[in-house]
Design an enzyme around this catalytic site. Structure first.
Site, mmCIF file in Angstrom:
data_model
loop_
_atom_site.group_PDB
_atom_site.id
_atom_site.type_symbol
_atom_site.label_atom_id
_atom_site.label_comp_id
_atom_site.label_asym_id
_atom_site.label_seq_id
_atom_site.Cartn_x
_atom_site.Cartn_y
_atom_site.Cartn_z
ATOM 1 N N ASP A 10 0.847 -1.158 -0.124
ATOM 2 C CA ASP A 10 0.060 0.021 -0.127
ATOM 3 C C ASP A 10 0.742 1.235 -0.043
ATOM 4 O OD1 ASP A 10 -2.127 1.811 0.641
ATOM 5 O OD2 ASP A 10 -1.330 1.701 2.546
ATOM 6 N N ASP A 12 -0.039 5.242 0.906
ATOM 7 C CA ASP A 12 -0.235 6.101 2.101
ATOM 8 C C ASP A 12 -0.334 5.606 3.326
ATOM 9 O OD1 ASP A 12 -1.353 9.064 0.835
ATOM 10 O OD2 ASP A 12 -1.918 7.171 -0.295
HETATM 11 O O1 M1P Z 1 -4.347 5.080 1.918
HETATM 12 C C1 M1P Z 1 -5.039 5.413 0.667
HETATM 13 C C2 M1P Z 1 -6.092 6.452 0.674
HETATM 14 O O2 M1P Z 1 -5.556 7.748 0.733
HETATM 15 C C3 M1P Z 1 -6.493 8.875 0.467
HETATM 16 O O3 M1P Z 1 -7.093 8.635 1.662
HETATM 17 P P1 M1P Z 1 -7.455 10.110 2.852
HETATM 18 O O4 M1P Z 1 -7.490 10.968 1.670
HETATM 19 O O5 M1P Z 1 -8.451 9.406 3.270
HETATM 20 O O6 M1P Z 1 -6.106 10.034 3.719
HETATM 21 C C4 M1P Z 1 -7.697 8.572 -0.322
HETATM 22 O O7 M1P Z 1 -6.684 8.586 -1.916
HETATM 23 C C5 M1P Z 1 -8.039 7.288 -0.336
HETATM 24 O O8 M1P Z 1 -8.748 6.943 -1.454
HETATM 25 C C6 M1P Z 1 -6.865 6.089 -0.328
HETATM 26 O O9 M1P Z 1 -7.628 4.927 -0.138
#
Ligand code: M1P
Length: 236
Positions: A10, A12
């Site tokens: 993953d 983020d």
């Molecule tokens: O971890 C991935 C997520 O990152 C973003 O989430 P958020 O803006 O809530 O931090 C989004 O792009 C989300 O779609 C994605 O899954």
């Protein structure tokens, strides 16, 4: 069957802080890891955001990048496949209703609450266009109020007949897709690898890494990119 481990990450919260660039030192370590092993990235975000956060060096070395929950695959900067999704009006209107129901102060919210991506919809009460400070404030507030958890639960009760399901995205949003068109589908695309090793940070049942985490033979639920880095240093 390919008799090797394939590594799936993953982005983020796993390789980068949420919605931020990858740390420079970690990026060069990770690029050399990608040179030695089959590696795929797996994110709910779209490809534009991946390019903002991940270095071109890593992008050129990974075997592929699954974006929009696996509803798109990118290889060598080319989109290899995509799956579309139409959101029914009733669903869109119900989500709009959640903006009015929310107890989070309206004056702090942004204006962009919906992001229609390939094969999915990203929905955020706080808004995608808020500052970093408000993002972390909402995220902390959400941990206490459990707003996103409640929306996800209600959504999944109400809209099963449309074959849709919701899960918690990153810090501030909710990802919505067809049942089965979540990150779990990435496992099926890579099933010809004997062993799938996954790293994610949203691995609890309502999180968007859960479906893939659950299927993979080896898995790491990490706290942040530093945690990922320390695990990888023991693997190499
Ligand atoms: O971890 C991935 C997520 O990152 C973003 O989430 P958020 O803006 O809530 O931090 C989004 O792009 C989300 O779609 C994605 O899954």
């Amino acid at each position: 069957m390919i008799n090797q481990n394939v590594y799936i990450f993953d982005i983020d919260g796993t390789l980068t802080p949420p919605r931020q660039k990858i740390n420079k030192q970690f990026a060069s370590f990770f690029a050399s890891f990608c040179e030695q092993k089959p590696v795929f990235l797996a994110t709910g975000s779209d490809y534009k955001k991946v390019k903002e956060q991940i270095t071109p060096d890593i992008i050129s070395k990974v075997d592929g990048i699954f974006t929009c929950m696996g509803n798109e695959l990118w290889v060598n900067d080319e989109k290899v496949y995509f799956k579309e999704l139409k959101i029914p009006a009733e669903v869109q209107l119900w989500l709009t209703g959640q903006l009015y129901e929310s107890k989070y102060p309206k004056e702090k919210c942004g204006n962009i609450h919906f992001e229609h991506r390939t094969g999915m919809l990203n929905f955020s009460v706080a808004g995608r266009d808020i500052s970093k400070d408000i993002r972390s404030e909402y995220s902390n507030w959400d941990k206490i109020s459990k707003e996103r958890e409640k929306i996800v639960k209600n959504f999944n009760k109400l809209f099963k007949h449309y074959n849709l399901e919701a899960c918690i995205g990153g810090e501030i949003s909710i990802d919505i897709q067809k049942i089965g068109s979540d990150k779990g589908q990435i496992f099926d695309y890579l099933s010809f690898y004997k062993t799938k090793v996954f790293f994610g940070d949203k691995c609890k049942p309502s999180g968007n890494d859960y479906s893939l985490y659950q299927k993979c033979e080896f898995k790491f639920s990490v706290d942040n990119w530093l945690h990922t880095s320390s695990i990888l240093k023991n693997i190499t």
